[in-house]
Design an enzyme around this catalytic site. Structure first.
Site, PDB file in Angstrom:
ATOM      1  N   GLY A 108       9.751   3.338   7.524  1.00  0.00           N
ATOM      2  CA  GLY A 108       8.552   2.863   6.842  1.00  0.00           C
ATOM      3  C   GLY A 108       8.639   1.384   6.494  1.00  0.00           C
ATOM      4  O   GLY A 108       9.708   0.895   6.122  1.00  0.00           O
TER       5      GLY A 108
ATOM      6  N   VAL B 216       0.853  -1.183   0.000  1.00  0.00           N
ATOM      7  CA  VAL B 216       0.000   0.000   0.000  1.00  0.00           C
ATOM      8  C   VAL B 216       0.892   1.237   0.000  1.00  0.00           C
ATOM      9  O   VAL B 216       1.529   1.564   1.012  1.00  0.00           O
ATOM     10  CB  VAL B 216      -0.941   0.024   1.221  1.00  0.00           C
ATOM     11  CG1 VAL B 216      -1.831   1.260   1.177  1.00  0.00           C
ATOM     12  CG2 VAL B 216      -1.802  -1.238   1.257  1.00  0.00           C
ATOM     13  N   GLY B 217       0.951   1.922  -1.135  1.00  0.00           N
ATOM     14  CA  GLY B 217       1.749   3.126  -1.243  1.00  0.00           C
ATOM     15  C   GLY B 217       0.880   4.370  -1.208  1.00  0.00           C
ATOM     16  O   GLY B 217      -0.341   4.301  -1.062  1.00  0.00           O
TER      17      GLY B 217
ATOM     18  N   ASP C   7       7.644  -0.135   3.932  1.00  0.00           N
ATOM     19  CA  ASP C   7       8.043  -0.350   2.542  1.00  0.00           C
ATOM     20  C   ASP C   7       9.556  -0.388   2.414  1.00  0.00           C
ATOM     21  O   ASP C   7      10.116  -1.195   1.662  1.00  0.00           O
ATOM     22  CB  ASP C   7       7.458   0.745   1.642  1.00  0.00           C
ATOM     23  CG  ASP C   7       7.801   2.159   2.108  1.00  0.00           C
ATOM     24  OD1 ASP C   7       8.049   2.364   3.320  1.00  0.00           O
ATOM     25  OD2 ASP C   7       7.820   3.070   1.258  1.00  0.00           O
ATOM     26  N   ARG C   8      10.248   0.463   3.160  1.00  0.00           N
ATOM     27  CA  ARG C   8      11.712   0.481   3.124  1.00  0.00           C
ATOM     28  C   ARG C   8      12.283  -0.799   3.718  1.00  0.00           C
ATOM     29  O   ARG C   8      13.265  -1.349   3.195  1.00  0.00           O
ATOM     30  CB  ARG C   8      12.238   1.707   3.866  1.00  0.00           C
ATOM     31  CG  ARG C   8      11.840   3.026   3.216  1.00  0.00           C
ATOM     32  CD  ARG C   8      12.170   4.215   4.097  1.00  0.00           C
ATOM     33  NE  ARG C   8      13.613   4.411   4.210  1.00  0.00           N
ATOM     34  CZ  ARG C   8      14.175   5.267   5.059  1.00  0.00           C
ATOM     35  NH1 ARG C   8      13.411   5.981   5.884  1.00  0.00           N
ATOM     36  NH2 ARG C   8      15.488   5.405   5.101  1.00  0.00           N
TER      37      ARG C   8
END
Length: 258
Positions: A107, A7-8, A109-110
């Site tokens: 984050g 989810v971006g 995602d990172r």
């Protein structure tokens, strides 16, 4: 089957894994607020178009940088796919150490990208994700996330140009024929494209210099990462599946630890 979800800030990207094989991927925008029923119905419809039924999905893992939509989104998954998703966050077993001042600020995602790059390509490695923001993260040879850089992404820079100036138009982001542009559209494309390449090369070189590591691999991902990666020798590998593969790897670690 496993549904991996990234989810971006701009899109939600989905990948369906049959074991370790990525069978299909798709995405839809996060710009439109949706209810849990809307998320669930849209997801089921797309899965069916791809040849799957909701019952084929037995596990779900999510990495999200948009906390305000997660209640509706996860509720839709639970209601329509009958799975309680694993949400990557503090306490999630990832296989890498976070050596930053406040690990909880990094984050998910990172972290997912770092896990994927380290597991697949080894360390030390610099991971560059050309998303809504562009991130540059360093993972050591022994699997420690040591920090990185966050800068405005290409689309953020483009939006700033045409939203904050009276005469500059909205344009397609692509490589121009020449950096010496003859009209407004290609002038903007040149600034965005070559500006991103220049920024990327400088930041990567500085991370290499300050880290002191030899033989650092550089792996890139993200929607516009391919056109940037093709134009610089500083980026060794472009992997469009890096984040989804990272989610699959983290899911496997959770299962092994249970």
């Amino acid at each position: 089957m496993l549904l991996a979800v990234d989810v971006g800030n701009t899109d939600i990207t989905f990948g369906v894994f049959d074991g370790e094989k990525l069978s299909t991927r798709f995405r839809f925008t996060v710009k439109v607020p949706r209810t849990s029923d809307e998320y669930g119905e849209l997801l089921c419809n797309i899965l069916e178009q791809k040849g799957y039924t909701p019952d084929d999905i037995t596990e779900v893992i999510i990495a999200s940088v948009v906390p305000q939509m997660m209640y509706s989104f996860t509720s839709g998954i639970i209601k329509y796919l009958h799975c309680k998703p694993i949400v990557v966050g503090a306490g999630t077993k990832t296989g890498i150490r976070i050596e930053t001042a406040n690990p909880k600020e990094i984050g998910p995602d990172r972290i997912v990208d770092a896990v994927s790059a380290y597991e697949q390509y080894g360390g030390p490695v610099i991971v560059v994700d050309f998303g809504t923001a562009t991130t540059y993260d360093l993972v050591s040879a022994d699997g420690a996330f040591q920090g990185g850089v966050i800068s405005p992404g290409i689309r953020i820079s483009a939006n700033a140009l045409w939203n904050n100036t009276a005469n500059l138009p909205e344009i397609e982001i692509k490589a121009p024929e020449s950096i010496i542009a003859k009209e407004t559209t290609s002038s903007m494309q040149a600034g965005l494209y070559y500006g991103t390449i220049g920024q990327s090369e400088y930041i990567i070189r500085k991370i290499k210099e300050e880290s002191g590591y030899d033989n650092i691999r550089v792996v890139a991902t993200g929607g516009l990462g391919k056109i940037i990666s093709e134009s610089t020798d500083e980026i060794e590998i472009y992997d469009s599946e890096l984040t989804l593969r990272g989610l699959q790897l983290i899911y496997s670690k959770q299962k092994r630890s249970n």
